[in-house]
Every structure is written in C-alpha cells, then in structure tokens.
Design a protein around this motif. Structure first.
Motif, PDB file in Angstrom:
ATOM      1  N   ASP A  81       0.831  -1.207   0.000  1.00  0.00           N
ATOM      2  CA  ASP A  81       0.000   0.000   0.000  1.00  0.00           C
ATOM      3  C   ASP A  81       0.866   1.257   0.000  1.00  0.00           C
ATOM      4  N   ILE A  82       1.992   1.178   0.716  1.00  0.00           N
ATOM      5  CA  ILE A  82       2.896   2.310   0.875  1.00  0.00           C
ATOM      6  C   ILE A  82       4.300   1.819   0.540  1.00  0.00           C
ATOM      7  N   LEU A  92       1.237   4.760  -8.998  1.00  0.00           N
ATOM      8  CA  LEU A  92       1.446   5.913  -8.117  1.00  0.00           C
ATOM      9  C   LEU A  92       0.137   6.678  -7.955  1.00  0.00           C
ATOM     10  N   ALA A  93      -0.335   6.759  -6.733  1.00  0.00           N
ATOM     11  CA  ALA A  93      -1.587   7.472  -6.456  1.00  0.00           C
ATOM     12  C   ALA A  93      -1.357   8.976  -6.424  1.00  0.00           C
ATOM     13  N   ALA A 148       3.968  11.476  -5.676  1.00  0.00           N
ATOM     14  CA  ALA A 148       4.789  10.959  -4.570  1.00  0.00           C
ATOM     15  C   ALA A 148       5.119  12.132  -3.669  1.00  0.00           C
ATOM     16  N   LEU A 149       5.568  11.823  -2.457  1.00  0.00           N
ATOM     17  CA  LEU A 149       5.908  12.879  -1.499  1.00  0.00           C
ATOM     18  C   LEU A 149       7.427  12.957  -1.365  1.00  0.00           C
ATOM     19  N   VAL A 167       2.234   5.981  -2.632  1.00  0.00           N
ATOM     20  CA  VAL A 167       1.070   5.181  -2.262  1.00  0.00           C
ATOM     21  C   VAL A 167       0.605   4.428  -3.500  1.00  0.00           C
ATOM     22  N   ASN A 168       0.300   3.176  -3.327  1.00  0.00           N
ATOM     23  CA  ASN A 168      -0.173   2.326  -4.417  1.00  0.00           C
ATOM     24  C   ASN A 168      -1.546   2.801  -4.887  1.00  0.00           C
ATOM     25  N   ALA A 169      -1.627   3.201  -6.145  1.00  0.00           N
ATOM     26  CA  ALA A 169      -2.894   3.692  -6.679  1.00  0.00           C
ATOM     27  C   ALA A 169      -3.969   2.616  -6.702  1.00  0.00           C
ATOM     28  N   LYS A 170      -3.558   1.370  -6.623  1.00  0.00           N
ATOM     29  CA  LYS A 170      -4.508   0.256  -6.655  1.00  0.00           C
ATOM     30  C   LYS A 170      -4.834  -0.265  -5.248  1.00  0.00           C
ATOM     31  N   SER A 171      -4.342   0.414  -4.234  1.00  0.00           N
ATOM     32  CA  SER A 171      -4.625   0.000  -2.861  1.00  0.00           C
ATOM     33  C   SER A 171      -6.113   0.102  -2.554  1.00  0.00           C
TER      34      SER A 171
END
Length: 438
Positions: free
Chosen positions: A111-112, A129-130, A160-161, A327-331
C-alpha cells in the motif's frame, strides 16, 4: 390446570431468555459506542469493535534508517485505533530490481512504498502511483520547495511525497592520499591521475557504481552536466544525447573501469560508505547519507569530503536526488495510506522530518520550514562542505521514461565493458531515446 399454567409460563420464560441473550451480545450499536476511543474511532480492543485496516509498507532501509521507520510506524499505530501499518524492509538492490516490480506485476504491491527518481516514471506509466494532491494538509504544500514537488508532478498530479534531497560529493581517505603524495583532486584529470596512484591489489582508487539501475544513472548525471551535455533537447521531446560533450563524459566515466581503477564487482553497495570505512577504497563518490554513518561507525577512519571534480572549462554541478514516499494507486485503502504518508512528512509538526534529516541521517529536507529549524546542524563536521561548497550547485535528479533511463545505462556500460567509444555509445543511445520519446 397444569396444562394451562405451562401455556402462560413458557412464553414468559422465552421472552426473558431473549432479553438475557441480547444483553450478553457484542454487536449492538450501543456497545460499539461504549467501546469507541476518545477520537470517536473504534477502540483497539474489546467486543463490538470493527477490525483495523492493515496496510503494508515496504522500503529498503537498514540500521539507523530502518529503526527510524520502525519507530515511526510504531508511533503511528499507537496514535490512532483505525489503522495498523505493517513495515517490511529489503536489500536495496533486490528491492528495486526484483521485489517491487514482481509484487506489482503480480497484483500484490504494498500500500505504501519508497520509489527512487530513476524508477519514478516507470511506476507512473504503470499506474502504480496514487495522486497525493488531495491529501496535503492546508498550507503545507506551499512549504515544500517548488522544484521538489515539480519533480514528482505528472499532468498536474503529485504522485509521490518528496521528503529528502540527497547530494553527491567526493569522499576520500585523507591518509591514503597523503601517503601516495596525492592532492585532493579538483579536476577530472587530477581525479583520474589520483585514482591511478591510489589503486593497488587491495584498494580501489575510486568507487563508482558498476551495475545498471537508477543509482547508476544518478551518479553519471553530474559528469554529463559538467561536460555541458544533456539527455533531452530544450523542447523535452527529442534527444540531445548525441554530442561531443556527452561523448566526453562517457569516455571519462568508462576509463575508470577500462583501467580497472574502479571495481566491476563490489563487496559493499556503491551507495555504502563502507567501501571507504573498511579501507577497500581510497576515494568514493557517495551522497549526504554517508555522513551519519561515518560519524556513527567510522569515526576513527580519516574520511574527508570535497566537491565533485570538474573538467577543464566545466562548471561545478552535483545531483540532488532522494527517495520519495509513494502510495499504491490500486490499494483498497488508498486514503488511509495517504494519511499516514502525510502524517509522517507533511504534517504541521516538523519534528519527524527534522529528526530524519538531521539525526537519523544527513539530507536536506524538501520543506523550507524544516531546513530553517535544522540550520545549525548543517554547518557541523562534513555537513559544512555540502552546505557551503556543494548545495548551491545541485540540480534535481531528472525523471525520464524507463526506455530513456535504459538507453543511458546501456551507453555507460558499452563504454565501460563493451569496447565502444563515447561517441559510438552516445550515437546508439540517441536513436533509442528518440524512439522512446515518440
């Protein structure tokens, strides 16, 4: 009479039994409210509470940096009762080359996770990438350096951060240089001659990354820029790689491997200052992160730091890299994952990013308020070389499509091990880059 009495008593007993069962149950709304925490979320324990959301967080840190994230996750898990982060860390080479790609391709990505600039576009193009733009706390986005956010923005979305900026410098063993009668190199010619004098059967003259990958290119970009070369033309759509300047940088890089001044195989990763710390190298190009390890582990080794040498007529340039929080965009729990990332490094409380950049390791934060809060430490020890002599020459590590990254890496290895000249390798890569940009 007896038969009539049971007709009256049985219904009453059944009603009483139902009331008792209801009182012992744990699924009622009243019970859940009683077990809620002070923030209104269900408490971690007790009957009637909903199950916590569990999130997988992967990265590639070790030792003090690993402990930092272990403690960070522990603190977050204790700060609320809705989410539980499960943290796992892996060897950096395996993490980037196999662990993450295989997990995501199989639909089992975390997820991260952490992503390097060199792999950023590959994961962006794959939809992993979310968009974190909606999750920044009010006013915090403006605290980030614009260039840091620009590097992770695609089509107006912050994917991303950025939480650190890591610069490259030339680390060297002061005693080894003195014993060999070598001055600290300031030019390319001096660096090459120093490596020749310092190389022995047991000591590498200069450690450079020998294997293709994001870190490989990260180290080469300063050489390219110092020589006046570049990857893409100003329009950002066509290649500019086929140039005398690029050929010059490739030839210079390749010479260290052709003459066996830089090892093609390393006992320690090219990003680990242990190559110097264990006395198996006299010089190494490495990043800001090495400072803390030198202080903590190799304080008795005379390791010093200087800006990267430059070619005649060139300019002083280094790369500003740094891993990014993604963060996983597919989470299935994207919002919860994004909230953790923001809490960690984009919160109004600057203590967490400050501790990371000034205590756990040494890097320059991506937030102006954090830089200001830690300004004193940036002039201590080896840090002052970065702050006063290197920082202003930093250019953010570029983000390219995977095929472009691959083409650059191919050109480097062709000169290092494939018996091609820099001009030949630059021409080959130029065609590949133009094809990739179509």
């Amino acid at each position: 009479m007896k038969k009539t009495r049971w007709k009256i008593v049985l219904p009453a007993l059944m009603a009483l039994l139902l009331l008792l069962l209801a009182g012992c149950g744990s699924g009622g709304s009243n019970n859940q409210a009683e077990n809620a925490g002070s923030n209104g979320a269900p408490a971690a324990n007790g009957g009637g509470t909903k199950e916590k959301v569990k999130l997988q967080f992967w990265d590639m840190h070790t030792e003090a940096e690993q402990k930092y994230f272990q403690d960070l996750v522990k603190a977050y898990n204790a700060s609320q009762s809705n989410v539980e982060i499960e943290y796992s860390t892996y060897n950096q080479a395996d993490y980037t080359s196999t662990k993450l790609p295989i997990a995501f391709s199989g639909g089992n990505g975390p997820d991260i996770y952490m992503i390097s600039p060199g792999d950023f576009m590959k994961f962006s193009n794959s939809g992993y990438l979310a968009d974190l733009s909606p999750y920044f706390p009010e006013g915090i986005k403006e605290d980030f350096l614009p260039s840091a956010l620009d590097a992770v923005t695609v089509d107006g979305k912050i994917l991303a951060l950025p939480y650190e900026m890591e610069l490259l410098g030339l680390y060297y063993n002061e005693d080894m240089l003195k014993q060999a009668g070598v001055e600290v190199p300031k030019t390319w010619d001096e660096l090459l001659e120093a490596a020749r004098k310092l190389t022995t059967d047991k000591v590498a003259g200069l450690v450079l990354p020998p294997d293709k990958g994001a870190y490989f290119n990260f180290n080469f970009y300063p050489f390219l820029w110092q020589a006046g070369g570049k990857v893409l033309a100003d329009d950002g759509k066509t290649s500019a790689f086929n140039s005398p300047e690029t050929a010059k940088a490739l030839d210079f890089w390749g010479t260290f491997f052709q003459e066996k001044l830089s090892p093609s195989k390393l006992q320690y990763g090219p990003w680990e200052i242990d190559n110097l710390g264990k006395l198996t190298a006299a010089m190494q190009i490495c990043g800001t992160w090495a400072v803390s390890r030198i202080e903590d582990v190799y304080g008795d080794v005379p390791i010093k730091l200087a800006p990267l040498p430059i070619p005649d007529g060139g300019k002083s340039v280094t790369t500003a890299g740094g891993w990014k929080f993604a963060v996983n965009a597919k989470s299935k729990n994207l919002e919860e994952a994004a909230k953790f990332v923001m809490w960690a490094f984009a919160d109004a409380d600057t203590s967490r990013p400050l501790k990371w950049a000034t205590e756990t390791k040494f890097a320059y934060p991506a937030r102006q308020s954090v830089v200001e809060a830690g300004k004193e430490i940036y002039n201590k020890g080896l840090r002052q070389v970065y702050t006063n002599e290197i920082y202003e020459s930093a250019i953010p590590e570029p983000v390219y499509n995977p095929d472009v990254v691959e083409a650059i890496g191919d050109a480097m290895t062709q000169v290092m091990f494939g018996n091609k000249t820099g001009a030949e390798a630059a021409k080959d890569a130029d065609a590949k880059i133009n094809e990739a940009m179509k």
